[in-house]
Design a protein around this motif. Structure first.
Motif, mmCIF file in Angstrom:
data_model
loop_
_atom_site.group_PDB
_atom_site.id
_atom_site.type_symbol
_atom_site.label_atom_id
_atom_site.label_comp_id
_atom_site.label_asym_id
_atom_site.label_seq_id
_atom_site.Cartn_x
_atom_site.Cartn_y
_atom_site.Cartn_z
ATOM 1 N N ILE A 38 0.844 -1.192 0.000
ATOM 2 C CA ILE A 38 0.000 0.000 0.000
ATOM 3 C C ILE A 38 0.883 1.246 0.000
ATOM 4 O O ILE A 38 2.030 1.204 0.455
ATOM 5 C CB ILE A 38 -0.933 0.014 1.254
ATOM 6 C CG1 ILE A 38 -2.037 1.070 1.112
ATOM 7 C CG2 ILE A 38 -0.121 0.229 2.531
ATOM 8 C CD1 ILE A 38 -3.074 0.993 2.230
ATOM 9 N N LYS A 96 -8.091 -2.318 7.843
ATOM 10 C CA LYS A 96 -8.700 -2.588 6.538
ATOM 11 C C LYS A 96 -9.703 -1.488 6.167
ATOM 12 O O LYS A 96 -9.803 -1.079 5.000
ATOM 13 C CB LYS A 96 -9.414 -3.940 6.565
ATOM 14 C CG LYS A 96 -8.539 -5.130 6.954
ATOM 15 C CD LYS A 96 -7.493 -5.440 5.915
ATOM 16 C CE LYS A 96 -6.750 -6.722 6.271
ATOM 17 N NZ LYS A 96 -5.687 -7.038 5.306
ATOM 18 N N TYR A 97 -10.448 -1.017 7.163
ATOM 19 C CA TYR A 97 -11.486 -0.007 6.909
ATOM 20 C C TYR A 97 -10.872 1.318 6.448
ATOM 21 O O TYR A 97 -11.338 1.930 5.478
ATOM 22 C CB TYR A 97 -12.313 0.218 8.173
ATOM 23 C CG TYR A 97 -13.426 1.223 8.000
ATOM 24 C CD1 TYR A 97 -14.675 0.840 7.510
ATOM 25 C CD2 TYR A 97 -13.219 2.575 8.312
ATOM 26 C CE1 TYR A 97 -15.685 1.771 7.334
ATOM 27 C CE2 TYR A 97 -14.219 3.509 8.141
ATOM 28 C CZ TYR A 97 -15.454 3.106 7.647
ATOM 29 O OH TYR A 97 -16.452 4.030 7.467
ATOM 30 N N TYR A 98 -9.817 1.762 7.129
ATOM 31 C CA TYR A 98 -9.258 3.083 6.825
ATOM 32 C C TYR A 98 -8.188 3.048 5.739
ATOM 33 O O TYR A 98 -7.845 4.091 5.167
ATOM 34 C CB TYR A 98 -8.698 3.728 8.099
ATOM 35 C CG TYR A 98 -9.792 4.218 9.023
ATOM 36 C CD1 TYR A 98 -10.583 5.312 8.676
ATOM 37 C CD2 TYR A 98 -10.043 3.591 10.226
ATOM 38 C CE1 TYR A 98 -11.585 5.761 9.507
ATOM 39 C CE2 TYR A 98 -11.054 4.028 11.072
ATOM 40 C CZ TYR A 98 -11.824 5.119 10.703
ATOM 41 O OH TYR A 98 -12.833 5.554 11.525
ATOM 42 N N GLY A 99 -7.651 1.880 5.427
ATOM 43 C CA GLY A 99 -6.678 1.787 4.352
ATOM 44 C C GLY A 99 -5.495 2.728 4.553
ATOM 45 O O GLY A 99 -4.861 2.744 5.602
ATOM 46 N N LYS A 100 -5.208 3.537 3.539
ATOM 47 C CA LYS A 100 -4.036 4.411 3.599
ATOM 48 C C LYS A 100 -4.162 5.482 4.684
ATOM 49 O O LYS A 100 -3.155 6.105 5.050
ATOM 50 C CB LYS A 100 -3.806 5.075 2.243
ATOM 51 C CG LYS A 100 -4.912 6.047 1.824
ATOM 52 C CD LYS A 100 -4.594 6.674 0.478
ATOM 53 C CE LYS A 100 -5.660 7.679 0.050
ATOM 54 N NZ LYS A 100 -5.340 8.301 -1.264
ATOM 55 N N TRP A 122 -5.138 4.804 7.761
ATOM 56 C CA TRP A 122 -5.034 4.165 9.077
ATOM 57 C C TRP A 122 -3.882 4.789 9.867
ATOM 58 O O TRP A 122 -2.735 4.739 9.454
ATOM 59 C CB TRP A 122 -4.812 2.662 8.915
ATOM 60 C CG TRP A 122 -4.918 1.879 10.186
ATOM 61 C CD1 TRP A 122 -5.940 1.920 11.081
ATOM 62 C CD2 TRP A 122 -3.988 0.899 10.676
ATOM 63 N NE1 TRP A 122 -5.706 1.031 12.115
ATOM 64 C CE2 TRP A 122 -4.513 0.404 11.887
ATOM 65 C CE3 TRP A 122 -2.766 0.410 10.203
ATOM 66 C CZ2 TRP A 122 -3.857 -0.576 12.637
ATOM 67 C CZ3 TRP A 122 -2.116 -0.561 10.945
ATOM 68 C CH2 TRP A 122 -2.661 -1.046 12.148
ATOM 69 N N LYS A 142 -8.579 11.253 7.352
ATOM 70 C CA LYS A 142 -9.410 10.985 6.177
ATOM 71 C C LYS A 142 -10.343 12.139 5.846
ATOM 72 O O LYS A 142 -10.552 12.459 4.660
ATOM 73 C CB LYS A 142 -10.225 9.715 6.413
ATOM 74 C CG LYS A 142 -11.039 9.265 5.221
ATOM 75 C CD LYS A 142 -11.734 7.943 5.503
ATOM 76 C CE LYS A 142 -12.515 7.456 4.284
ATOM 77 N NZ LYS A 142 -13.170 6.157 4.543
#
Length: 282
Positions: free
Chosen positions: A10, A191-195, A197, A246
């Motif tokens: 990622i 997993k929810y927030y991805g980049k 996080w 985010k």
């Protein structure tokens, strides 16, 4: 130890200090991620120079600061409950990355012979002011002299994992206890927030661990994984920061829902936002 992180996982950003972009690469053998580019050693300290890096302060200026310090106080009690559940005879307790020293202050009050190591000058000064004995370098600690070593969210900051684990083996007594807490990139909130996080926290976090990583890294050095414990507060704190990265807002209620769901899902697979690993030196 030969880490071969060559599979791109990622792309992430340093949201809190430099705003620089980094990439995380996977090593399949150790199931861990490595931050690339690896910061130059003489520049690494500059990434910690932010008033928002709250773990190096005792700040209670804002509402968020006050919540953080209150949760930290509760977390310290939970950490000692784990040590009590393990039923370790009280002896020399070394906290690596001791920050501002509250964990060791509590340990001293509970009858431990406490010692700390903290590379950050400001945090180290606060620890000393609280009466904590601090070593300037881990090389000062005698061989096989420590009963318990704790590293609360520290291993991810270490530049050389091989050197660090070898040092832990050297200074810990035979049969000694090693407690390590690190974020888990396989958690629901990750997993929810991805980049976005927050626990990626590049480039201060140089390494990113899964549940498989710790035994794979430590077993060759004579450490045995005995038990794992969840850090339940971390999913809420990390989700709160992730919301800010985010959306530009903390979104307390949204962060609480994500953090709660992360903990609920982890009840079946142990993929908590952060995990504590209890290891014994053979």
């Amino acid at each position: 130890m030969r880490i071969n992180a060559n599979i791109k996982y990622i792309e992430v950003e340093d949201f809190s200090v430099s705003k620089e972009k980094f990439e995380l690469y996977m090593d399949e053998n150790y199931q861990l991620l490595k931050t690339e580019p690896f910061p130059e050693l003489d520049k690494l300290g500059s990434y910690y120079e932010s008033p928002d890096y709250i773990s190096h302060t005792d700040s209670k200026k804002t509402f968020f600061d006050k919540v953080y310090q209150a949760v930290k106080s509760k977390a310290i009690q939970n950490k000692y409950k784990i040590l009590e559940d393990i039923n370790i005879t009280k002896g020399v307790l070394l906290d690596i990355g001791c920050g501002t020293g509250e964990f060791l202050v509590e340990g001293n009050n509970r009858g431990w012979n406490v010692l700390g190591y903290e590379p950050n000058e400001g945090a180290r000064k606060l620890s000393i002011e609280k009466g904590i004995s601090i070593v300037n370098e881990l090389s000062e600690v005698e061989d096989h002299s420590v009963d318990v070593i704790t590293m609360w969210h520290v291993l991810e900051h270490v530049v050389d994992l091989d050197e660090q684990i070898s040092t832990l083996k050297r200074i810990l007594k035979k049969g000694g206890t090693l407690i390590i807490a690190v974020p888990n990139y396989n958690s629901y909130d990750a997993k929810y927030y991805g980049k976005y996080w927050a626990a990626y926290d590049v480039p201060r976090h140089l390494w990113h661990f899964s549940q498989m990583s710790i035994p794979l890294l430590f077993n060759p050095y004579g450490f045995e994984l005995v038990e794992k414990y969840p850090m339940l507060f971390d999913s809420f704190y990390v989700s709160l920061l992730s919301e800010q990265y985010k959306t530009g807002k903390k979104n307390w209620f949204k962060a609480f829902r994500v953090g709660l769901k992360s903990n609920i899902e982890a009840r079946t697979n142990l993929e908590y936002s952060s995990l504590i690993y209890y290891l014994k030196k053979n």
